[in-house]
Design an enzyme around this catalytic site. Structure first.
Site, PDB file in Angstrom:
ATOM      1  N   SER A  17      -5.616  -2.745   5.783  1.00  0.00           N
ATOM      2  CA  SER A  17      -6.990  -2.664   5.305  1.00  0.00           C
ATOM      3  C   SER A  17      -7.317  -1.213   5.000  1.00  0.00           C
ATOM      4  O   SER A  17      -7.046  -0.331   5.816  1.00  0.00           O
ATOM      5  CB  SER A  17      -7.962  -3.211   6.354  1.00  0.00           C
ATOM      6  OG  SER A  17      -9.300  -3.131   5.900  1.00  0.00           O
ATOM      7  N   HIS A  60     -14.152   6.521   0.988  1.00  0.00           N
ATOM      8  CA  HIS A  60     -15.441   7.065   0.571  1.00  0.00           C
ATOM      9  C   HIS A  60     -15.203   8.518   0.157  1.00  0.00           C
ATOM     10  O   HIS A  60     -14.631   9.310   0.917  1.00  0.00           O
ATOM     11  CB  HIS A  60     -16.453   6.993   1.707  1.00  0.00           C
ATOM     12  CG  HIS A  60     -16.751   5.597   2.155  1.00  0.00           C
ATOM     13  ND1 HIS A  60     -17.474   4.716   1.384  1.00  0.00           N
ATOM     14  CD2 HIS A  60     -16.415   4.924   3.294  1.00  0.00           C
ATOM     15  CE1 HIS A  60     -17.592   3.567   2.028  1.00  0.00           C
ATOM     16  NE2 HIS A  60     -16.954   3.666   3.172  1.00  0.00           N
ATOM     17  N   HIS A 113     -11.879  -0.333  -1.988  1.00  0.00           N
ATOM     18  CA  HIS A 113     -11.460  -1.155  -0.844  1.00  0.00           C
ATOM     19  C   HIS A 113     -10.210  -1.925  -1.244  1.00  0.00           C
ATOM     20  O   HIS A 113     -10.078  -2.374  -2.392  1.00  0.00           O
ATOM     21  CB  HIS A 113     -12.579  -2.132  -0.466  1.00  0.00           C
ATOM     22  CG  HIS A 113     -12.109  -3.336   0.297  1.00  0.00           C
ATOM     23  ND1 HIS A 113     -11.916  -4.567  -0.297  1.00  0.00           N
ATOM     24  CD2 HIS A 113     -11.775  -3.481   1.600  1.00  0.00           C
ATOM     25  CE1 HIS A 113     -11.492  -5.424   0.611  1.00  0.00           C
ATOM     26  NE2 HIS A 113     -11.392  -4.795   1.771  1.00  0.00           N
ATOM     27  N   ASN A 157      -7.227  -4.723   0.782  1.00  0.00           N
ATOM     28  CA  ASN A 157      -6.546  -5.274   1.949  1.00  0.00           C
ATOM     29  C   ASN A 157      -5.648  -6.422   1.527  1.00  0.00           C
ATOM     30  O   ASN A 157      -5.920  -7.107   0.531  1.00  0.00           O
ATOM     31  CB  ASN A 157      -7.542  -5.727   3.033  1.00  0.00           C
ATOM     32  CG  ASN A 157      -8.229  -7.028   2.690  1.00  0.00           C
ATOM     33  OD1 ASN A 157      -7.651  -8.109   2.798  1.00  0.00           O
ATOM     34  ND2 ASN A 157      -9.476  -6.948   2.240  1.00  0.00           N
ATOM     35  N   THR A 158      -4.574  -6.593   2.256  1.00  0.00           N
ATOM     36  CA  THR A 158      -3.732  -7.783   2.123  1.00  0.00           C
ATOM     37  C   THR A 158      -3.318  -8.211   3.524  1.00  0.00           C
ATOM     38  O   THR A 158      -3.187  -7.379   4.424  1.00  0.00           O
ATOM     39  CB  THR A 158      -2.478  -7.536   1.262  1.00  0.00           C
ATOM     40  OG1 THR A 158      -1.724  -6.445   1.810  1.00  0.00           O
ATOM     41  CG2 THR A 158      -2.849  -7.224  -0.181  1.00  0.00           C
ATOM     42  N   HIS A 210      -9.130  -2.764 -13.735  1.00  0.00           N
ATOM     43  CA  HIS A 210      -8.874  -4.189 -13.979  1.00  0.00           C
ATOM     44  C   HIS A 210      -7.605  -4.409 -14.797  1.00  0.00           C
ATOM     45  O   HIS A 210      -6.828  -5.329 -14.497  1.00  0.00           O
ATOM     46  CB  HIS A 210     -10.078  -4.810 -14.685  1.00  0.00           C
ATOM     47  CG  HIS A 210     -11.221  -5.098 -13.769  1.00  0.00           C
ATOM     48  ND1 HIS A 210     -11.291  -6.244 -13.004  1.00  0.00           N
ATOM     49  CD2 HIS A 210     -12.346  -4.400 -13.483  1.00  0.00           C
ATOM     50  CE1 HIS A 210     -12.410  -6.243 -12.292  1.00  0.00           C
ATOM     51  NE2 HIS A 210     -13.064  -5.121 -12.559  1.00  0.00           N
ATOM     52  N   HIS A 243     -28.593 -11.154  -0.613  1.00  0.00           N
ATOM     53  CA  HIS A 243     -29.955 -10.678  -0.357  1.00  0.00           C
ATOM     54  C   HIS A 243     -30.367  -9.548  -1.299  1.00  0.00           C
ATOM     55  O   HIS A 243     -31.556  -9.226  -1.398  1.00  0.00           O
ATOM     56  CB  HIS A 243     -30.117 -10.242   1.109  1.00  0.00           C
ATOM     57  CG  HIS A 243     -29.329  -9.030   1.494  1.00  0.00           C
ATOM     58  ND1 HIS A 243     -28.055  -9.102   1.992  1.00  0.00           N
ATOM     59  CD2 HIS A 243     -29.649  -7.712   1.456  1.00  0.00           C
ATOM     60  CE1 HIS A 243     -27.620  -7.882   2.252  1.00  0.00           C
ATOM     61  NE2 HIS A 243     -28.562  -7.019   1.938  1.00  0.00           N
ATOM     62  N   GLY A 272     -11.542  -9.725  19.294  1.00  0.00           N
ATOM     63  CA  GLY A 272     -11.306  -8.688  20.283  1.00  0.00           C
ATOM     64  C   GLY A 272     -10.492  -7.505  19.819  1.00  0.00           C
ATOM     65  O   GLY A 272      -9.995  -6.738  20.650  1.00  0.00           O
TER      66      GLY A 272
END
Length: 295
Positions: free
Chosen positions: A117, A121, A131, A133-134, A165, A195, A278
């Site tokens: 991951s 910034h 960002h 992740n795999t 892209h 939102h 956890g």
């Protein structure tokens, strides 16, 4: 179903290899930044910390490496984490997996998961945040891959979006002509903030629950998603890192980071899973920006 020992080893080894390549490439960017804002700072380096997942009874159940660079010439904060964890899912995670249609998870909650991951910034508001992740997930009755990468500029340049892209599309092309538009549409849907009624960034590719029945085929796709990342992203940073900026651009960056933080804390599936099972909270929340603001 077998315990997939060989496949698990291949996957976790690949995620670690990809991590090493990205860390080296990002530190090389720090070293080569010799003009423009922040050129006179000390080149950033990753601080590497082992992480451990603890079960409810306190026993270890895997872990990984948290690699974070702070206050560099190019990167204000970037984390590249890898982990391999295992054990038994708690009731909330079991329920969530069952709702997603994972077979047998309510009767046998054992799991194994490995992945990488990354969140970056940037110092310069003209250089886009990103960002990636795999991951691979295994239970006694199922396995699947997931992940992708998406671009999050606060100041969008259409040619940068196109490059990001187009590069991903080229890497996905050998896996089928319909795959890129499918994963692009999935990213547009997944990285939408309800939102705010807007996207988190300019999109990318995303998949989850990837299981065609052929592990080798799906693993090859996952590897190419990872391989596409550096050629899709590095040229954008190299192009933008030396551009001048002022308070207006920095303010726009901080506001956009607030949007990013909202998404990761409220909607991101990986954040929810990591905290629920956890894993090291600092590693899970590595994605949060060093500074942000809300208007």
């Amino acid at each position: 179903m077998t315990d997939f020992t060989e496949q698990k080893t291949k996957a976790s080894t690949w995620f670690r290899t990809l991590r090493d390549e990205i860390v080296a490439a990002f530190e090389a960017l720090e070293d080569s930044h010799e003009t423009g804002p922040h050129w006179d700072m000390v080149p950033g380096r990753f601080e590497v910390t082992p992480t451990t997942r603890h079960t409810d009874d306190g026993t270890d159940a895997g872990g990984g490496l948290m690699s974070v660079m702070r206050g560099g010439r190019v990167f204000e904060k970037v984390g590249v984490n890898v982990s391999t964890v295992y054990g038994t899912l708690g009731a909330p995670a079991q329920k969530a997996m069952a709702a997603r249609g994972v077979p047998g998870i309510e009767d046998d909650p054992r799991f194994w998961a490995s992945g990488i991951s990354l969140v970056a910034h940037m110092q310069n508001p003209h250089a886009p945040a990103v960002h990636m992740n795999t991951r691979m997930f295994w239970t006694p009755n199922a396995w699947w891959f997931g992940g992708g990468s998406d671009l999050n500029p606060c100041l969008e340049y259409e040619e940068d979006t196109a490059h990001f892209h187009d590069t991903q599309k080229a890497w996905l092309a050998p896996h089928g002509a319909t795959l890129y538009p499918e994963l692009k549409a999935w990213a547009d849907e997944y990285f939408f903030i309800p939102h705010r009624k807007r996207a988190r960034g300019v999109g990318g590719i995303f998949m989850d629950d990837r299981n065609t029945g052929d592990w080798d085929v799906d693993f090859a796709l996952t590897q190419d998603i990872g391989r596409a990342f550096l050629p899709a992203y590095l040229p954008l940073v190299e192009k933008r890192r030396a551009m001048d900026y002022g308070d207006v651009e920095k303010d726009a960056q901080l506001v956009h980071r607030g949007l990013y933080a909202e998404y990761n804390l409220v909607y991101d599936r990986g954040t929810k899973f990591g905290l629920a099972t956890g894993h090291d909270a600092n590693a899970v929340l590595m994605s949060l920006p060093p500074m942000a603001k809300w208007v």
